[in-house]
Design an enzyme around this catalytic site. Structure first.
Site, PDB file in Angstrom:
ATOM      1  N   TYR A   1       0.929  -1.103  -0.180  1.00 38.67           N
ATOM      2  CA  TYR A   1       0.025   0.140   0.014  1.00 38.67           C
ATOM      3  C   TYR A   1       0.923   1.060  -0.125  1.00 38.67           C
ATOM      4  O   TYR A   1       0.383   2.219  -0.323  1.00 38.67           O
ATOM      5  CB  TYR A   1      -0.873   0.110   1.210  1.00 38.67           C
ATOM      6  CG  TYR A   1      -2.221  -0.987   1.245  1.00 38.67           C
ATOM      7  CD1 TYR A   1      -2.232  -1.668   0.097  1.00 38.67           C
ATOM      8  CD2 TYR A   1      -2.881  -1.212   2.126  1.00 38.67           C
ATOM      9  CE1 TYR A   1      -3.214  -2.566   0.038  1.00 38.67           C
ATOM     10  CE2 TYR A   1      -3.838  -2.122   2.376  1.00 38.67           C
ATOM     11  CZ  TYR A   1      -4.089  -2.752   1.123  1.00 38.67           C
ATOM     12  OH  TYR A   1      -5.295  -3.765   1.130  1.00 38.67           O
TER      13      TYR A   1
ATOM     14  N   LYS B   1       3.335 -15.409   2.416  1.00 41.02           N
ATOM     15  CA  LYS B   1       3.407 -15.957   1.178  1.00 41.02           C
ATOM     16  C   LYS B   1       4.756 -16.251   0.764  1.00 41.02           C
ATOM     17  O   LYS B   1       5.588 -15.894  -0.284  1.00 41.02           O
ATOM     18  CB  LYS B   1       2.757 -15.200   0.048  1.00 41.02           C
ATOM     19  CG  LYS B   1       2.253 -16.052  -1.070  1.00 41.02           C
ATOM     20  CD  LYS B   1       1.574 -17.411  -0.863  1.00 41.02           C
ATOM     21  CE  LYS B   1       1.204 -17.961  -2.235  1.00 41.02           C
ATOM     22  NZ  LYS B   1       0.380 -19.271  -2.069  1.00 41.02           N
TER      23      LYS B   1
ATOM     24  N   ASP C   1      -3.155 -18.136   1.610  1.00 40.74           N
ATOM     25  CA  ASP C   1      -4.317 -18.834   1.092  1.00 40.74           C
ATOM     26  C   ASP C   1      -5.006 -19.751   1.737  1.00 40.74           C
ATOM     27  O   ASP C   1      -6.100 -20.019   1.938  1.00 40.74           O
ATOM     28  CB  ASP C   1      -3.721 -19.294  -0.418  1.00 40.74           C
ATOM     29  CG  ASP C   1      -2.421 -20.022  -0.522  1.00 40.74           C
ATOM     30  OD1 ASP C   1      -1.869 -20.038   0.661  1.00 40.74           O
ATOM     31  OD2 ASP C   1      -2.075 -20.717  -1.307  1.00 40.74           O
TER      32      ASP C   1
ATOM     33  N   ASP D   1      -5.501  -6.764   5.675  1.00 40.21           N
ATOM     34  CA  ASP D   1      -6.721  -6.038   5.388  1.00 40.21           C
ATOM     35  C   ASP D   1      -7.874  -7.146   5.073  1.00 40.21           C
ATOM     36  O   ASP D   1      -8.938  -6.923   5.400  1.00 40.21           O
ATOM     37  CB  ASP D   1      -6.307  -5.003   4.196  1.00 40.21           C
ATOM     38  CG  ASP D   1      -7.587  -4.128   3.858  1.00 40.21           C
ATOM     39  OD1 ASP D   1      -8.641  -4.184   4.491  1.00 40.21           O
ATOM     40  OD2 ASP D   1      -7.349  -3.315   2.808  1.00 40.21           O
TER      41      ASP D   1
ATOM     42  N   ASP E   1     -11.146  -8.939   7.308  1.00 38.03           N
ATOM     43  CA  ASP E   1     -12.564  -8.435   6.861  1.00 38.03           C
ATOM     44  C   ASP E   1     -13.165 -10.062   6.690  1.00 38.03           C
ATOM     45  O   ASP E   1     -14.416 -10.105   7.059  1.00 38.03           O
ATOM     46  CB  ASP E   1     -12.605  -7.868   5.358  1.00 38.03           C
ATOM     47  CG  ASP E   1     -12.478  -6.424   5.397  1.00 38.03           C
ATOM     48  OD1 ASP E   1     -12.484  -5.848   6.457  1.00 38.03           O
ATOM     49  OD2 ASP E   1     -12.319  -5.736   4.486  1.00 38.03           O
TER      50      ASP E   1
END
Length: 406
Positions: free
Chosen positions: A182, A233, A265, A289, A293
């Site tokens: 980001y 990852k 994942d 993020d 959620d």
């Protein structure tokens, strides 16, 4: 300035203590909310950033709850409301005015409503409301985002998962907030060797950024159930390889915390398959993020979940994790409880006022136990209420609490 991470990290604990130190007596008659008569012994300045969409509605409710809980604990608040996001764009022309950031920095804590909306979707990136939020986080130097996801007994049936899967879930996502893709550079647009337009971003982390968020996560896990899962990852991304190496290295400082690693994942799958396996999760900005959620929906509604963003010094930033919900803005349909619970996190993690925080936490549980529900968490047999009435019921519950005998 009150929200020093070094101090707060020592008191990190499970966010929803179901055995609250407050109990509820019979609620007072509607409209008769008492206030403390003693002279306030503590005073704090809070910057309010209603933002966009439902922001003003939910901030209004949370402010009233803060006032009452504070007055009952000898605390007085000075509130300063400032524009941010789309509201600031319409008023001043930028998503984060200098005066807003300056006011926030000088306060003891910052309470944010919501940012964004359809009206600004076509703006250039630097003029989008969300850019103001990123600038606010960077300006306050808050890097540790704490997002609890707890399935409350009163709302277990609101979860989209089977009851036996959702019941008892109590996890905390610790998200790195100011680094990663980001904020990484280079970023932008260009053309490839074929002349085709491309867009590019950079996932980059420095050692110090990983080390400091890892320590926050270990401290959090230590105060919870002693288990920390680091999500990355590392089978594909170099930034994740460094992440895993550094988290593993920091683990030697916390021999009492059980550390595990999981690819993102798989973590996304395991959150819906068996969420109770998780206690504390630490991960980077973009993975945090997304996963937080996802975790929110296990609880039944994103409208129930608060968050705290803390730095090494200066005021913390406290906000619900949901968006601005422009489709229901101004219709008295919003669920204010995530913002109310963000106010409780503000008291606990930002100001160290745990008794006042527990008043609010217990009041939310009591209100839900009495059957009040906004549309997002409503089910048969409960009373459907709007944002304002939910706030009024929480105020009654705050007012009706008395210290439990020790």
């Amino acid at each position: 300035m009150a929200a020093c991470l070094q101090l707060n990290a020592k008191s990190l604990r499970p966010y929803f203590p179901l055995n609250s130190v407050f109990v509820s007596k019979q609620s007072p008659k509607p409209g008769r909310i008492r206030c403390a008569t003693s002279t306030p012994s503590k005073r704090y300045t809070i910057t309010l950033l209603p933002g966009d969409g439902i922001g003003r509605e939910i901030i209004s409710v949370a402010t009233n709850v803060l006032k009452l809980a504070g007055s009952l604990e000898g605390i007085e608040f000075k509130f300063q409301e400032m524009p941010v996001g789309g509201a600031a764009l319409d008023l001043i022309g930028v998503p984060l005015p200098e005066e807003t950031l300056s006011t926030a920095k000088q306060s003891d804590a910052v309470l944010l409503g919501a940012i964004g909306g359809y009206a600004w979707d076509k703006n250039e990136k630097h003029l989008k409301p969300e850019t103001g939020l990123l600038q606010l986080r960077a300006g306050l130097k808050v890097f540790a985002n704490l997002r609890p996801a707890t399935v409350l007994p009163q709302l277990v049936d609101a979860s989209t998962l089977k009851k036996e899967v959702a019941e008892g879930v109590d996890l905390m996502v610790v998200r790195e907030l100011t680094g990663g893709i980001y904020f990484g550079k280079p970023r932008g647009f260009g053309k490839n060797e074929k002349g085709e337009e491309i867009g590019f971003n950079t996932e980059v982390y420095a050692t110090y950024e990983i080390d400091r968020i890892a320590r926050v996560a270990f401290e959090t896990a230590r105060k919870r159930h002693g288990k920390l899962c680091s999500v990355d990852k590392a089978n594909v991304l170099e930034a994740s390889i460094l992440w895993r190496n550094r988290v593993t290295a920091i683990a030697s400082e916390y021999p009492d915390v059980e550390l595990s690693h999981m690819y993102v994942d798989n973590a996304a799958m395991q959150l819906v398959r068996n969420p109770k396996q998780f206690d504390t999760i630490v991960t980077n900005n973009i993975f945090g993020d997304i996963l937080s959620d996802e975790a929110s929906m296990i609880t039944g509604s994103i409208g129930m979940l608060p968050s705290a963003s803390l730095g090494e010094s200066g005021p913390g930033l406290f906000e619900p994790i949901h968006g601005s919900a422009p489709d229901i803005a101004g219709q008295d349909k919003a669920n204010p409880l995530a913002t109310v619970l963000s106010a409780a996190m503000l008291l606990k993690y930002g100001l160290g006022e745990e008794d006042a925080a527990k008043r609010i936490e217990a009041a939310v549980l009591d209100t839900l136990s009495r059957g009040y529900r906004t549309g997002d968490i409503h089910s048969a047999g409960n009373k459907l209420v709007g944002c304002k009435e939910m706030g009024e019921e929480v105020l009654k519950s705050v007012d009706s609490q008395v210290p439990a005998p020790v």
